[in-house]
Write an enzyme that holds these catalytic residues in place. Sequence first.
Site, mmCIF file in Angstrom:
data_model
loop_
_atom_site.group_PDB
_atom_site.id
_atom_site.type_symbol
_atom_site.label_atom_id
_atom_site.label_comp_id
_atom_site.label_asym_id
_atom_site.label_seq_id
_atom_site.Cartn_x
_atom_site.Cartn_y
_atom_site.Cartn_z
ATOM 1 C CB THR A 8 1.455 -4.261 -7.744
ATOM 2 O OG1 THR A 8 1.655 -2.901 -7.316
ATOM 3 C CG2 THR A 8 2.180 -4.489 -9.073
ATOM 4 C CB SER A 11 -3.191 -8.482 -0.737
ATOM 5 O OG SER A 11 -2.002 -8.564 -1.491
ATOM 6 C CB SER A 145 2.899 7.454 1.779
ATOM 7 O OG SER A 145 2.610 6.150 1.366
ATOM 8 C CE1 TYR A 158 4.895 2.890 3.095
ATOM 9 C CE2 TYR A 158 4.364 4.989 4.124
ATOM 10 C CZ TYR A 158 4.048 3.977 3.235
ATOM 11 O OH TYR A 158 2.902 4.055 2.485
#
Length: 248
Positions: A8, A11, A145, A158
């Site tokens: 995924t 993009s 992250s 986030y």
Amino acid sequence: MTKIAIVTGVSYPRSIGTAVCRRLAEQGVDIFFTYWRAGETWPDQLRSELKEAGVKSIGMEADLEQPETAETILQEVQQQLGVPAILINCAAFSENGSYEELDRVQLDRHYAVNMRSVFLLCAEFAKLFKEHRPADKGSIVNLTSGQSQGPMPDELAYIATKGAITAFSQSLAADLAALGINVNAVNPGPTDSTWMTDDIRQHLLPQFPMGRIGEPDDAARLISFLVGEDGYWVTGQELHSEGGFLRR
């Protein structure tokens, strides 16, 4: 049986997801990749590149904010390529916001992409793998992250949702070990992919003791190791691929 991977977050040409697709193609893995609001020609360009590498590939535009998308992805990959043995969750939603901006809309958008879609993709992948590939080895890698390495100011929604991925991956690894699936989380650190400006690069560069900022392929090399034969014994871990990045 040919190995098939779902990736995924593919993009953009410089995304980590794209670098992962290229690395897995080198290993002869067929690729089902998802993207969101990509340029009109980009998915076709990547498919052509992967075809030249000798593997099959299918691209699908996928809005991971929608609750049914995870199930749709697993249905599509099975119909188009076959039953996947690898799942790489690179897609993420990120929007800066301190406690003053934090509201239910911001939380829900982060939750939908960074948590719900990842968790459901992992669950649907594991159920399909158990049913159709019980004698094989499988792999899941979820991107985090670096939220466990130190504070990330003004990114509350986030870091909260990314932190949940680490906890989920560690427990899921124990659940899926008996199925022959290893599960790990990878923190790529600050990566010069699609979001850095020259000002950000100038600010971050002194914090990399190796003298350069991380590139998408740095994370992709680690991910390709974890889903390959040499990395199969590693499971339930969060690995930090960030070149010794110094948080200040």
